[in-house]
Design a protein around this motif. Structure first.
Motif, PDB file in Angstrom:
ATOM      1  N   GLY A  93       0.803  -1.210  -0.196  1.00 22.93           N
ATOM      2  CA  GLY A  93       0.119   0.025  -0.074  1.00 22.93           C
ATOM      3  C   GLY A  93       0.828   1.368   0.127  1.00 22.93           C
ATOM      4  N   SER A  94       0.462   2.185   0.842  1.00 27.15           N
ATOM      5  CA  SER A  94       1.035   3.620   0.683  1.00 27.15           C
ATOM      6  C   SER A  94       2.458   3.217   1.196  1.00 27.15           C
ATOM      7  CB  SER A  94       0.223   4.550   1.401  1.00 27.15           C
ATOM      8  OG  SER A  94      -1.195   4.866   0.904  1.00 27.15           O
ATOM      9  N   THR A  95       3.376   4.376   1.136  1.00 27.95           N
ATOM     10  CA  THR A  95       4.595   4.477   1.871  1.00 27.95           C
ATOM     11  C   THR A  95       4.821   5.619   2.230  1.00 27.95           C
ATOM     12  OG1 THR A  95       6.020   4.798  -0.258  1.00 27.95           O
ATOM     13  CG2 THR A  95       5.724   2.569   0.457  1.00 27.95           C
ATOM     14  N   LEU A  96       5.608   6.128   3.334  1.00 23.88           N
ATOM     15  CA  LEU A  96       6.107   7.259   3.790  1.00 23.88           C
ATOM     16  C   LEU A  96       7.836   7.118   4.003  1.00 23.88           C
ATOM     17  CD1 LEU A  96       3.270   8.689   6.104  1.00 23.88           C
ATOM     18  CD2 LEU A  96       3.992   9.607   3.844  1.00 23.88           C
ATOM     19  N   TRP A  97       8.406   8.031   3.392  1.00 22.64           N
ATOM     20  CA  TRP A  97      10.005   7.733   3.798  1.00 22.64           C
ATOM     21  C   TRP A  97      10.740   9.075   3.919  1.00 22.64           C
ATOM     22  CZ3 TRP A  97      13.881   8.558   0.166  1.00 22.64           C
ATOM     23  CH2 TRP A  97      13.179   8.603  -1.252  1.00 22.64           C
ATOM     24  N   GLY A  98      11.842   9.094   4.233  1.00 25.75           N
ATOM     25  CA  GLY A  98      12.554  10.211   4.363  1.00 25.75           C
ATOM     26  C   GLY A  98      13.740  10.150   5.000  1.00 25.75           C
ATOM     27  N   LEU A  99      14.773  11.322   5.189  1.00 23.78           N
ATOM     28  CA  LEU A  99      16.154  11.044   5.607  1.00 23.78           C
ATOM     29  C   LEU A  99      16.409  11.910   6.970  1.00 23.78           C
ATOM     30  CD1 LEU A  99      17.798  11.418   2.201  1.00 23.78           C
ATOM     31  CD2 LEU A  99      17.765   9.338   3.439  1.00 23.78           C
ATOM     32  N   THR A 100      17.237  11.457   8.017  1.00 20.79           N
ATOM     33  CA  THR A 100      17.489  12.692   8.906  1.00 20.79           C
ATOM     34  C   THR A 100      18.607  13.386   8.396  1.00 20.79           C
ATOM     35  OG1 THR A 100      19.095  10.858   9.666  1.00 20.79           O
ATOM     36  CG2 THR A 100      16.731  10.778  10.627  1.00 20.79           C
ATOM     37  N   ARG A 101      18.653  14.465   9.019  1.00 19.28           N
ATOM     38  CA  ARG A 101      19.565  15.564   8.964  1.00 19.28           C
ATOM     39  C   ARG A 101      19.645  16.461  10.398  1.00 19.28           C
ATOM     40  NH1 ARG A 101      17.350  19.022   4.095  1.00 19.28           N
ATOM     41  NH2 ARG A 101      16.600  21.069   5.165  1.00 19.28           N
ATOM     42  N   PRO A 102      20.624  17.090  10.621  1.00 16.39           N
ATOM     43  CA  PRO A 102      20.615  18.028  11.801  1.00 16.39           C
ATOM     44  C   PRO A 102      19.823  19.041  11.623  1.00 16.39           C
ATOM     45  CG  PRO A 102      23.021  17.581  11.075  1.00 16.39           C
ATOM     46  CD  PRO A 102      22.297  17.044  10.021  1.00 16.39           C
ATOM     47  N   SER A 103      19.069  19.459  12.990  1.00 11.06           N
ATOM     48  CA  SER A 103      17.910  20.551  12.847  1.00 11.06           C
ATOM     49  C   SER A 103      18.495  21.766  12.875  1.00 11.06           C
ATOM     50  CB  SER A 103      17.197  20.086  13.881  1.00 11.06           C
ATOM     51  OG  SER A 103      16.364  21.254  14.211  1.00 11.06           O
ATOM     52  N   PRO A 104      18.079  22.796  12.181  1.00  9.20           N
ATOM     53  CA  PRO A 104      18.369  24.026  12.306  1.00  9.20           C
ATOM     54  C   PRO A 104      18.073  24.869  13.347  1.00  9.20           C
ATOM     55  CG  PRO A 104      16.693  23.993  10.617  1.00  9.20           C
ATOM     56  CD  PRO A 104      17.039  22.603  11.219  1.00  9.20           C
ATOM     57  N   TYR A 105      17.103  24.323  14.267  1.00  9.35           N
ATOM     58  CA  TYR A 105      16.317  24.983  15.474  1.00  9.35           C
ATOM     59  C   TYR A 105      16.907  24.402  16.621  1.00  9.35           C
ATOM     60  CZ  TYR A 105      13.506  25.552  11.618  1.00  9.35           C
ATOM     61  OH  TYR A 105      12.977  25.635  10.095  1.00  9.35           O
ATOM     62  N   VAL A 106      17.712  23.348  16.980  1.00  5.27           N
ATOM     63  CA  VAL A 106      18.217  23.083  18.069  1.00  5.27           C
ATOM     64  C   VAL A 106      19.915  22.850  17.916  1.00  5.27           C
ATOM     65  CG1 VAL A 106      16.432  22.193  18.920  1.00  5.27           C
ATOM     66  CG2 VAL A 106      17.713  20.507  17.700  1.00  5.27           C
ATOM     67  N   ARG A 107      20.618  22.830  18.996  1.00  4.63           N
ATOM     68  CA  ARG A 107      22.105  22.728  18.883  1.00  4.63           C
ATOM     69  C   ARG A 107      22.713  21.470  19.061  1.00  4.63           C
ATOM     70  NH1 ARG A 107      24.664  28.147  21.762  1.00  4.63           N
ATOM     71  NH2 ARG A 107      23.547  29.865  20.280  1.00  4.63           N
ATOM     72  N   GLU A 108      21.738  20.581  19.689  1.00  5.46           N
ATOM     73  CA  GLU A 108      22.152  19.200  20.091  1.00  5.46           C
ATOM     74  C   GLU A 108      20.754  18.262  20.082  1.00  5.46           C
ATOM     75  OE1 GLU A 108      22.213  19.320  24.967  1.00  5.46           O
ATOM     76  OE2 GLU A 108      23.923  19.522  23.808  1.00  5.46           O
ATOM     77  N   ALA A 109      21.172  17.030  19.659  1.00 11.11           N
ATOM     78  CA  ALA A 109      19.824  16.166  19.632  1.00 11.11           C
ATOM     79  C   ALA A 109      19.181  16.270  20.987  1.00 11.11           C
ATOM     80  CB  ALA A 109      20.400  14.753  19.267  1.00 11.11           C
TER      81      ALA A 109
END
Length: 227
Positions: A93-109
């Protein structure tokens, strides 16, 4: 955590042919399906979708280290081959997918961030596509950081809910895939209710459809659908 990971969420529905099998045959077929899907990625988790939704029986979360540019291609090849062996019994059926990358809004995870390659999965999973308005991207970065600051503070008041943000610009119809897992659906619903009142909510163009599913171990899922 890898610098860049790919997470892929796929819905599957059991075809009529699967239900026509004798119970023992269906159990064997389902076990083989899960084994093949489980071998397609570095980390795979299985979820029961129905009756939380009527668009599939099974949700599969596959995650791979995507630091190598060839990693998505290799995963897609393996996943397609795994599904092809079982197309008589299951309909993708349907799929959703993407990639992680550092956030521009926080300095650390964040401490509540989900590591897609970790073994632990909490009982409930919520996944949805997310698109922001054009006006959002016309704001300067400092203003976007201010607006996201309120959003982040609300999230931190709900430590029972973990999150993962995937970037999907140009990859699918959405900008992001938003992923949460939790042991408390009530806590998650309360979080979303609070987020509805934040100022940044006004820059949301679309955040549906929402997929909610329940984590199941391999054997438990086989027994559930074997009948």
């Amino acid at each position: 955590m890898a610098e860049r990971t790919l997470s892929h969420f796929a819905l599957f529905r059991l075809r009529g042919a699967a239900w026509e099998l004798a119970q023992a045959e269906r159990r064997t077929a389902l076990a083989a399906l899960l084994d093949d899907l489980g071998a397609a990625a570095e980390r795979v988790a299985f979820y029961q979708r129905y009756p939380a939704g009527d668009d599939g029986d099974l949700l599969v979360w596959s995650a791979v280290d995507a630091d190598d540019p060839a990693a998505p291609d290799a995963f897609f090849r393996r996943a397609a081959a795994a599904v092809a062996r079982h197309r008589r019994l299951v309909a993708p059926g349907s799929t959703l997918w993407g990639l992680t990358r550092p956030s521009p809004y926080v300095r650390e995870a964040s401490k509540s961030a989900i590591d897609p390659l970790a073994a632990e999965r909490l009982p409930y999973l919520v996944v949805y596509p997310f698109v922001k308005t054009h006006d959002w991207y016309r704001l300067d970065l400092d203003e976007r950081r201010r607006l996201m600051g309120e959003h982040i503070r609300v999230g931190r008041r709900h430590p029972a809910v973990r999150q993962l943000l995937l970037y999907a610009f140009g990859l699918q119809d959405q900008d992001f895939v938003v992923v949460y897992d939790t042991a408390e659906l009530g806590a998650f619903s309360e979080l979303v209710g609070e987020l509805r009142a934040t100022e940044v909510r006004g820059f949301t163009a679309r955040d549906t459809p929402v997929w909610t599913a329940v984590w199941r171990g391999r054997e438990e899922l086989v027994e559930t659908w074997a009948g």
